[in-house]
Design an enzyme around this catalytic site. Structure first.
Site, PDB file in Angstrom:
ATOM      1  N   CYS A 179       0.840  -1.210   0.000  1.00 19.72           N
ATOM      2  CA  CYS A 179       0.000   0.000   0.000  1.00 19.72           C
ATOM      3  C   CYS A 179       0.868   1.250   0.000  1.00 19.72           C
ATOM      4  O   CYS A 179       1.397   1.653   1.043  1.00 19.72           O
ATOM      5  CB  CYS A 179      -0.931  -0.017   1.213  1.00 19.72           C
ATOM      6  SG  CYS A 179      -1.991   1.429   1.292  1.00 19.72           S
ATOM      7  N   CYS A 182      -0.521   4.118   2.183  1.00 19.30           N
ATOM      8  CA  CYS A 182      -0.323   3.916   3.628  1.00 19.30           C
ATOM      9  C   CYS A 182       1.136   4.144   4.025  1.00 19.30           C
ATOM     10  O   CYS A 182       1.424   4.758   5.043  1.00 19.30           O
ATOM     11  CB  CYS A 182      -0.680   2.488   4.047  1.00 19.30           C
ATOM     12  SG  CYS A 182      -2.162   1.830   3.299  1.00 19.30           S
ATOM     13  N   ASP A 183       2.064   3.620   3.234  1.00 21.99           N
ATOM     14  CA  ASP A 183       3.455   3.547   3.685  1.00 21.99           C
ATOM     15  C   ASP A 183       4.431   4.430   2.900  1.00 21.99           C
ATOM     16  O   ASP A 183       5.568   4.621   3.336  1.00 21.99           O
ATOM     17  CB  ASP A 183       3.956   2.094   3.572  1.00 21.99           C
ATOM     18  CG  ASP A 183       3.107   1.134   4.406  1.00 21.99           C
ATOM     19  OD1 ASP A 183       2.637   1.552   5.473  1.00 21.99           O
ATOM     20  OD2 ASP A 183       2.918  -0.023   3.986  1.00 21.99           O
TER      21      ASP A 183
END
Ligand code: NDP
Length: 362
Positions: A179, A182-183
């Site tokens: 992701c 997300c990261d």
């Protein structure tokens, strides 16, 4: 809620959890009030409720919080293998409002769960094996429990597909992720070369997003043509930071403490080369958790539950869907939470229309 009150509540809920588990049985039921019931393989039982929720991520718990506050006394199946969903494998969440310093994914899920319980949700730690949506009340069955519910919210999520090769587990969360949103902003990726695997819309989105952070973004694709929509293809191709690596698959990830590079095999020539990158993002699709529905709800060609635009209504009246199980576009914790809220409100309106009386399912 003040910090002290919160700790007291957590302690109390943990105690209830232990008592329930000690009672034994295949399914464990957690509740902030005295535990209503436990069950075992020898003693399967049926519970009744106005609303059953299946799932344990932000969509499921937001739905539970709203429904519990509306006195719908929801029963939530959180699964048994890995309750909490995708957030439990996210090291730090920095894009969920309210946590300016970030919060570990598992801690965020724990907070969702504590809040659900505190408002009166009954949580069952068991996996739903099948549902019968042919008539109301709907029947939701796990290995040892059956719940009859006037309405149902499906929030079982989707799992990002991961590829497996030497080093893929070792560097998971240490350079390898599924992701980018997300990261991707993590300092380990700043101004470093990064790679994305895949040739669909997800891979293109991940690559375009990562150009904000990486010095260069390689898209490693196993063929010489993309599956992504024409618009996404043109956006990716036009980006000077993105470079396509055609006909290639990742055969190994290497590094020291964190990812340092990849070995790529050209599927046409068989030649193996090295690509120095600090990040690798899988964009090879998601699998929505819809198999247990047994074809009773309309799904799209990728297996996602179809909801009526602007609502969480599914093809069966009284059944609603929220979160990633019905969303292949946004897939964020906050959008899942938002649709969980919508599902609870939709279910509440449905039950009002149905004229389900407060006591009917007690
Ligand atoms: P897709 O299934 O469309 O694409 C998956 C990609 O991963 C394909 O290119 C596939 O290669 C590749 N892949 C699959 N397995 C492997 C493997 N084992 N090794 C290497 N590569 C592999 O998934 P997406 O998540 O991209 O999209 C799913 C759906 O969601 C689509 O309908 C898409 O349009 C939609 N979507 C829409 C978005 C938007 O509107 N902004 C954003 C994201 C998704 P190959 O092509 O060779 O099969």
């Amino acid at each position: 809620m003040g910090g002290r009150c919160y700790s007291k509540l957590v302690a109390c809920l943990k105690k209830t959890r232990l008592l329930a588990a000690a009672a034994g049985g295949a399914a464990t039921i957690y509740s902030s009030s005295p535990v209503a019931a436990t069950s075992s393989d020898e003693n399967p039982q049926t519970l009744k409720t106005r609303l059953c929720i299946i799932g344990s991520g932000p969509a499921a718990h937001t739905a539970a919080i709203y429904a519990a506050r509306a006195y719908l006394h929801p029963i939530l199946f959180e699964g048994s293998a890995a309750p909490g969903g995708q957030l439990t494998t996210t090291t730090s969440v920095h894009n969920f409002p309210g946590f300016p310093d970030g919060i570990p994914g598992p801690d965020l899920v724990d907070r969702f769960r504590t809040q659900s319980l505190s408002f009166g949700t009954q949580i069952i730690t068991d996996t739903v094996a099948s549902v019968d949506l042919s008539a109301s009340p709907f029947k939701i069955s796990s290995r040892s429990l059956s719940v009859h519910a006037d309405s149902l919210i499906i929030a079982t999520g989707a799992t990002a597909r991961r590829l497996h090769f030497p080093g893929s587990e070792l560097f998971w969360n240490r350079g390898i992720s599924a992701c980018a949103v997300c990261d991707g902003a993590s300092p380990i990726f700043r101004n470093r070369p990064l790679a994305v695997v895949g040739g669909g819309d997800s891979a293109m989105e991940e690559a375009i997003f990562l150009t904000r952070y990486g010095s260069r973004v390689y898209v490693v694709h196993r063929r010489d043509a993309l599956r992504a929509s024409k618009m996404m293809q043109s956006r990716a191709m036009a980006d000077p930071k993105i470079e396509m690596v055609w006909n290639s698959e990742v055969v190994e990830a290497y590094g020291d403490e964190v990812l340092g590079g990849l070995k790529l095999r050209n599927v046409v020539s068989g030649e193996v080369s090295e690509l120095e990158v600090s990040g690798l993002f899988f964009g090879v699709g998601h699998d929505p958790a819809t198999e247990f529905l047994g074809g009773q709800l309309e799904l799209d060609s990728d297996g996602y539950v179809v909801t009526r635009p602007g609502s969480t209504e599914t093809s069966v009246r009284g059944v609603f869907a929220a979160g990633d199980v019905q969303d292949k576009k946004y897939r964020q914790a906050i959008t899942a939470a938002g649709s969980g809220c919508m599902a609870a409100l939709d279910a509440e309106h449905y039950l009002q229309e149905l004229g389900v009386q407060e006591k009917k399912s007690d």
